[in-house]
Design a protein around this motif. Sequence first.
Motif, mmCIF file in Angstrom:
data_model
loop_
_atom_site.group_PDB
_atom_site.id
_atom_site.type_symbol
_atom_site.label_atom_id
_atom_site.label_comp_id
_atom_site.label_asym_id
_atom_site.label_seq_id
_atom_site.Cartn_x
_atom_site.Cartn_y
_atom_site.Cartn_z
ATOM 1 N N ASP A 202 -25.682 23.353 40.349
ATOM 2 C CA ASP A 202 -25.423 22.477 39.207
ATOM 3 C C ASP A 202 -23.924 22.504 38.916
ATOM 4 O OD1 ASP A 202 -25.222 21.076 36.838
ATOM 5 O OD2 ASP A 202 -26.955 22.022 35.901
ATOM 6 N N GLY A 203 -23.216 21.499 39.441
ATOM 7 C CA GLY A 203 -21.764 21.454 39.303
ATOM 8 C C GLY A 203 -21.283 21.393 37.868
ATOM 9 N N ARG A 204 -22.161 20.998 36.940
ATOM 10 C CA ARG A 204 -21.756 20.911 35.544
ATOM 11 C C ARG A 204 -21.477 22.281 34.934
ATOM 12 N NH1 ARG A 204 -26.890 18.045 33.238
ATOM 13 N NH2 ARG A 204 -27.751 19.706 34.549
ATOM 14 N N LEU A 205 -21.952 23.347 35.594
ATOM 15 C CA LEU A 205 -21.805 24.690 35.034
ATOM 16 C C LEU A 205 -20.587 25.426 35.577
ATOM 17 C CD1 LEU A 205 -25.534 25.861 35.113
ATOM 18 C CD2 LEU A 205 -24.294 24.661 33.310
ATOM 19 N N ALA A 206 -19.842 24.797 36.476
ATOM 20 C CA ALA A 206 -18.675 25.455 37.059
ATOM 21 C C ALA A 206 -17.671 25.820 35.967
ATOM 22 C CB ALA A 206 -18.019 24.541 38.088
ATOM 23 N N GLY A 207 -17.288 27.073 35.917
ATOM 24 C CA GLY A 207 -16.294 27.537 34.960
ATOM 25 C C GLY A 207 -16.781 27.619 33.533
ATOM 26 N N ARG A 208 -18.073 27.468 33.292
ATOM 27 C CA ARG A 208 -18.593 27.443 31.926
ATOM 28 C C ARG A 208 -19.030 28.839 31.461
ATOM 29 N NH1 ARG A 208 -19.847 22.206 30.335
ATOM 30 N NH2 ARG A 208 -18.422 20.799 31.408
ATOM 31 N N ASN A 209 -19.138 28.983 30.132
ATOM 32 C CA ASN A 209 -19.659 30.194 29.504
ATOM 33 C C ASN A 209 -21.019 29.881 28.913
ATOM 34 O OD1 ASN A 209 -17.223 31.757 29.899
ATOM 35 N ND2 ASN A 209 -16.301 30.541 28.280
ATOM 36 N N LEU A 210 -22.042 30.582 29.347
ATOM 37 C CA LEU A 210 -23.380 30.323 28.826
ATOM 38 C C LEU A 210 -24.218 31.592 28.863
ATOM 39 C CD1 LEU A 210 -25.614 28.633 31.481
ATOM 40 C CD2 LEU A 210 -23.169 28.821 31.907
ATOM 41 N N MET A 211 -25.330 31.548 28.176
ATOM 42 C CA MET A 211 -26.306 32.622 28.192
ATOM 43 C C MET A 211 -27.662 32.032 28.533
ATOM 44 S SD MET A 211 -25.242 35.021 24.928
ATOM 45 C CE MET A 211 -26.035 36.495 25.612
ATOM 46 N N ILE A 212 -28.375 32.711 29.415
ATOM 47 C CA ILE A 212 -29.708 32.277 29.816
ATOM 48 C C ILE A 212 -30.682 33.399 29.473
ATOM 49 C CG2 ILE A 212 -31.156 31.511 31.733
ATOM 50 C CD1 ILE A 212 -28.549 30.678 33.165
ATOM 51 N N PHE A 213 -31.712 33.070 28.729
ATOM 52 C CA PHE A 213 -32.720 34.046 28.331
ATOM 53 C C PHE A 213 -34.039 33.684 28.992
ATOM 54 C CE2 PHE A 213 -29.577 33.846 24.985
ATOM 55 C CZ PHE A 213 -29.359 35.173 24.659
ATOM 56 N N SER A 214 -34.734 34.687 29.521
ATOM 57 C CA SER A 214 -36.055 34.445 30.100
ATOM 58 C C SER A 214 -37.113 35.086 29.218
ATOM 59 C CB SER A 214 -36.144 35.014 31.522
ATOM 60 O OG SER A 214 -35.995 36.419 31.514
ATOM 61 N N VAL A 215 -38.206 34.350 29.020
ATOM 62 C CA VAL A 215 -39.304 34.815 28.172
ATOM 63 C C VAL A 215 -40.587 34.688 28.983
ATOM 64 C CG1 VAL A 215 -40.502 34.527 25.982
ATOM 65 C CG2 VAL A 215 -38.066 33.963 26.137
ATOM 66 N N GLY A 216 -41.132 35.818 29.381
ATOM 67 C CA GLY A 216 -42.347 35.825 30.176
ATOM 68 C C GLY A 216 -43.074 37.128 29.996
ATOM 69 N N ALA A 217 -43.559 37.693 31.102
ATOM 70 C CA ALA A 217 -44.202 39.007 31.028
ATOM 71 C C ALA A 217 -43.248 40.012 30.411
ATOM 72 C CB ALA A 217 -44.623 39.459 32.417
ATOM 73 N N SER A 218 -41.965 39.841 30.706
ATOM 74 C CA SER A 218 -40.905 40.642 30.106
ATOM 75 C C SER A 218 -39.824 39.699 29.596
ATOM 76 C CB SER A 218 -40.335 41.620 31.147
ATOM 77 O OG SER A 218 -39.375 42.473 30.567
ATOM 78 N N LEU A 219 -38.794 40.254 28.996
ATOM 79 C CA LEU A 219 -37.662 39.474 28.504
ATOM 80 C C LEU A 219 -36.424 39.835 29.306
ATOM 81 C CD1 LEU A 219 -38.118 39.970 24.635
ATOM 82 C CD2 LEU A 219 -38.993 38.092 26.034
ATOM 83 N N GLY A 220 -35.510 38.894 29.419
ATOM 84 C CA GLY A 220 -34.258 39.170 30.111
ATOM 85 C C GLY A 220 -33.177 38.227 29.648
#
Length: 392
Positions: A202-220
């Motif tokens: 995803d070229g739109r994310l190049a050089g960007r600052n972001l956080m990705i959270f996963s919610v499932g059997a566990s969290l991350g």
Amino acid sequence: MRPRAGSKALIREINEALVLDVVRAQRPVSRARIATETGLSPATVTGITGRLLGAGLLTETDAVRNTRGRPARLLDLGTEAVLAAGVRLSDAEAYVVLVNLRGDVVASHQEPLTSTRPQDVGESVARAVRVAAASRASSALIGVGVAVSGVVDQQGGIVRHSGSMGWENVPFQHQLAALVETPVVVVDSYVNSVASGLLLFDGRLAGRNLMIFSVGASLGASVVVQGHIHRGFSGTAGGFAHSCAGTGSGRPCHCGAEDCLETWASAWGIKQELERRGETPGSLVGRDDDVIVSAAEQLGAAVANAAKVFGPERVVVAFTPEMNLPALTSRTEEVFRRQYAHSTTPPPALELAVTGPSDHASGAAHTVLAQLFTASTSDGETAAAPKSDTAR
């Protein structure tokens, strides 16, 4: 053995990776454009692309006519020469996908696990990879990436903690490398694997600052700084699941602590609470009770608090299909936005997404593919290609 920094072999490797990376980001692309982007001379680019075409890593597309001169043939990533395997581990199965250079899944296989003992899991993964690879025997398998739920030190290849697997400080990369016949084995968490896939394609994310959270059997959580995953000391960045919720509830966590966010907002934690109340958990679909409300309250506030500390421009909360509950997702978003009601700065863009086993497995394969688009010195550090023809 990897070539030493400064050697001609390393410089050639760096330049080939740089050319591949330009094609990855701008495909299809002309040789002239590659020369402009890399700073290498047209002759050098012609030589490098010739080698990569011969190896099947690049392919030529239909000719495109410029404003003057003869038509230029554009270059794209190859689809048949090399593949990467990605494995999504759960306590029940190893789900394997094969991915080509363009990120397309071309084969898959599911292998049930007889136990979660690391040696048994390693043997099951190796068997699953062999079965999947046999269906594409004409392609070279360049590596295996494995996604595990939990806290993973990717550089050290150690699963620090995985509640779903019951693992503590398991050197799984080393164990698996002895069982598979590929030059690269990478182990990472579910959420960092998903982040790797997003960043690679995803070229739109190049050089960007972001956080990705996963919610499932566990969290991350995955922390992305200027387009790169920040892993922290010993790979512990993103230890979102085991931050203290601060409720004083005393809910026991599989890590040994009490009142972790994991005990409130993960599928495991919700089911543990239902069992404590005397209910048979079963499917969570359709639930809209105080357990789900509490999960959303804790999750939305925790995501917002983490985002306030880091200040990303974008936050992605990815729910597994089991946790894609309207009552949970909508309330989590509401609580997140409420946390910014009196903030002196605007909230980051918030995106809710759904990710499943295929996303985790594909992301794990992408961590292997990413190594083709960068070059490393012998000490494992990535090296930048010099934008000069003296680097031929």
